[in-house]
Every structure is written in structure tokens, then in C-alpha cells.
Scaffold this active site. Structure first.
Site: not given
Ligand code: NDP
Ligand code: OXD
Length: 312
Positions: A227, A275
Site C-alpha cells: 500500500r 495499482h
């Protein structure tokens, strides 16, 4: 056989893809889209990815929440999710396989310093360079869970010297396993390539910082597919500027989409992916959800239930 109804909320753009996947598998699930403002009595199962305002008031019979992804930090942080309901994170073969592809691809890229060839080609320059054999490269994986373990095994198959770090002790063939904060220094010492596959929790936030970079081999490479909150962006930029770090592949960011003026975009040693490292594959994910529902209805314990205190 009567199909089990699964409510999908906050996934309007993808609903048709999921419905087609449900129709094409034998998972036996009937997918129903959530409509804001409408009540959904009689729905025990929900699939969500991000918090949806006012959702839970409309689901009086809800019994299990399935998260569309492996990372559940946004749902954990949502105070509207009833604490009594199990929250199940996504573990499914499609998600794991894609992460293995991505990590292998990026590790090989940094291992062979591919960007030097790309730069040379842009200048029509024949630029051979020397590089070590895979077995001379030390690759570390932060997080030896579902994804980290699968990636570690694949990298070991490619003959890299692989280390893995987790909270609890692990045993993975051909992988040197380290557990707990007290072993972090030993795990990191001299790594050439570091891959982050940790969940974002209060303990792991900001773990990719200047102190950590200082423990790696000079000009090491970072691959962050965990993340954005794991990385201290300015520490990475400083470490790249002073040569302590050599290059980085970043898939996840503090703000997504990554703002157009962020220095990562144009940095010659930073490779940005949107992502995109891995994603849940609806057909295999639905088979997995159906399997878990079956277990639940037979009174067996659900697997991969998030521990909200622990944060993953
Ligand atoms: P798991 O829960 O299976 O694994 C998490 C691993 O991290 C475990 O080995 C766990 O240790 C370890 N860990 C957690 N906290 C600590 C800590 N404080 N110290 C040391 N180790 C710790 O998760 P997954 O492998 O399924 O997913 C990992 C993450 O990958 C997700 O949370 C998500 O953030 C990210 N992800 C990113 C995607 C992308 O496209 N970029 C796609 C999918 C996931 P232990 O085993 O002891 O519990
Ligand atoms: C996930 C993700 O957590 O896609 O599954 O990031």
C-alpha cells in the site's frame, strides 16, 4: 439447486462483469446490485471493496461481509461496519497468480537493470552491461502471507536467494524466514531487491523509510505492491538522489490516482504502475466465495476472516 443471493455494493462499474462471471461458473450465486436508499431484507451475504455510506442500515439480515480485495484497511477503518459481522478478505487463485507474475516481472526487471537497455535503445546505443546470476541476488519479501509466500516460492524457483519476513514464524522451502520486529534488521541486511507485500496497519505504516533503506545493499531496488502508506515518499526520493537506493517500482500510492505533478511520474529510476499488480478475478473469486458460504452454512468456521484489532 437454489442459487444463493450475493449483494454487490459500491461496484456499479463492474457489476455486469461480475454478473457475467457468475453466469459462466457453477458457483451457484445470484448477484444482486445494491441500490442506495433501498432496503435489502433477507440478504445474508455482501461483497464490497470500499465503504458505502448508509449501507448497513439497509441490510438487517446480513451475516458475512466479503471484501473484494486482499487489503481490507479501508473497511476496517469504516466505523459503520458492524463489529459482530465477520469480514472475510479475498484469497483466490487469480489474485495470487497475478501477483506472482507481477513480482517476478519486476524483480527480473531490476535484477537485469532493464531500464539501462531502454535508455540505450532510445539513443540507438549498443550498451551491454554485466550483471550477477540470480543466485547471487538477495531478494527479500516483507509479508509472507498468501501473496508473499507464493511470490517467495516462485523467486526461489528462479534461483534467487530469497528471504521473507512476517509476524509469526514460517517455514517455506528454499526461503530464509524471519519473524518479528526484532529480526527485521537481520532480514534486511544487504538485500539487493526488497518487495513489500504487507497489509497496511498502524505497525506497518511508513515502514519503507530512510532507516530501512540504509540497511539494504547500496543501490538496492524496491518493489512496493503493498500500500502507498507503507512508503515515506520523500525518503525514497532522497535515497534515490544520493545513490543509496538504485531504483523502484511502485504500484500503490498515498493518493490514487497518483497526482499528475507527483515527482514519481517523471523520475528516471521510478517505474509507476497504476495499482495494477494484481486484481481479483471474478470467476475464480466467485467459486471461492461460494465455497466459503457452503462452509458457513454447514457450521464450519469461515477462512481468512480479518482480525480487526490486528488490522489485517
Ligand atoms: P496476508 O494477510 O495473507 O499476509 C500478510 C503478511 O504480512 C503476513 O505474513 C503477516 O504476518 C505479515 N505482517 C502483517 N503485519 C506484520 C508486522 N507488523 N510485522 C511483520 N509481518 C507482518 O495478506 P496477503 O498476502 O493476501 O496480502 C498482502 C497485502 O498485499 C494486502 O494487504 C494488500 O495491501 C496488498 N495487495 C496489493 C495488491 C495490488 O494490486 N497492489 C493486490 C492484492 C493485495 P503473519 O503471517 O505472521 O500474520
Ligand atoms: C487488493 C488490492 O487488496 O487490489 O486486493 O489492492
Amino acid at each position: 439447486m437454489t442459487k444463493k443471493r450475493l449483494l454487490l455494493a459500491g461496484m456499479e462499474d463492474y457489476f455486469e462483469t461480475w454478473r457475467r462471471a457468475a453466469d459462466s461458473t457453477a458457483a451457484g450465486l445470484d448477484l444482486v446490485p445494491y441500490v442506495p436508499g433501498q432496503a435489502f431484507p433477507g440478504f445474508p451475504y455482501l461483497l464490497i471493496w470500499r465503504p458505502v455510506p448508509e449501507l448497513f442500515a439497509s441490510l438487517p439480515d446480513l451475516r458475512v461481509i466479503f471484501c473484494l480485495g486482499a487489503g481490507t484497511e479501508r473497511l476496517i477503518a469504516d466505523p459503520s461496519i458492524p463489529a459482530r459481522l465477520p469480514l472475510v478478505r479475498m484469497v483466490e487463485p487469480g489474485l495470487t497468480q497475478c501477483m506472482v507474475d507481477y513480482v517476478l516481472w519486476r524483480v527480473l526487471y531490476h535484477h537485469r537493470r532493464m531500464w539501462e537497455l531502454e535508455e540505450a535503445q532510445a539513443q540507438a546505443r549498443w550498451a551491454q552491461h554485466l550483471y550477477p546470476a540470480a543466485w547471487e541476488r538477495k531478494v527479500g519479501i516483507l509479508g509472507l502471507g498468501t501473496l508473499g509466500q507464493a511470490c517467495a516460492e516462485k523467486l526461489a524457483e528462479f534461483e534467487f536467494q530469497v528471504r521473507g519476513w512476517s509476524r509469526s514464524p514460517k517455514s517455506v522451502a528454499k526461503v530464509a524466514c524471519f519473524a518479528g520486529t526484532e529480526t527485521l534488521g537481520e532480514f534486511l541486511a544487504g538485500l539487493d531487491i526488497l518487495v513489500c507485500l504487507l497489509p497496511l496497519t498502524p505497525e506497518t505504516k511508513g515502514i519503507l523509510n530512510a532507516d530501512l533503506f540504509a540497511r539494504l545493499a547500496p543501490r538496492a531496488a524496491l518493489v512496493n505492491a503493498g500500500r502507498g502508506g507503507h512508503l515515506v515518499d520523500d525518503d525514497l526520493l532522497a535515497a534515490l538522489a544520493d545513490g543509496r537506493m538504485g531504483s523502484a517500482t511502485l504500484d500503490v500510492f498515498h493518493r490514487e490516482p497518483l497526482p499528475p505533478d507527483h515527482p514519481f511520474w517523471l523520475h528516471p529510476r521510478v517505474f509507476v504502475t497504476p495499482h495494477y499488480a494484481s486484481e481479483t478475478h471474478p470467476p475464480s473469486a466467485l467459486v471461492e466465495i461460494a465455497r466459503q458460504i457452503e462452509r458457513f452454512e454447514q457450521g464450519a468456521t469461515l477462512e481468512h476472516v480479518v482480525d480487526r484489532q490486528r488490522g489485517y
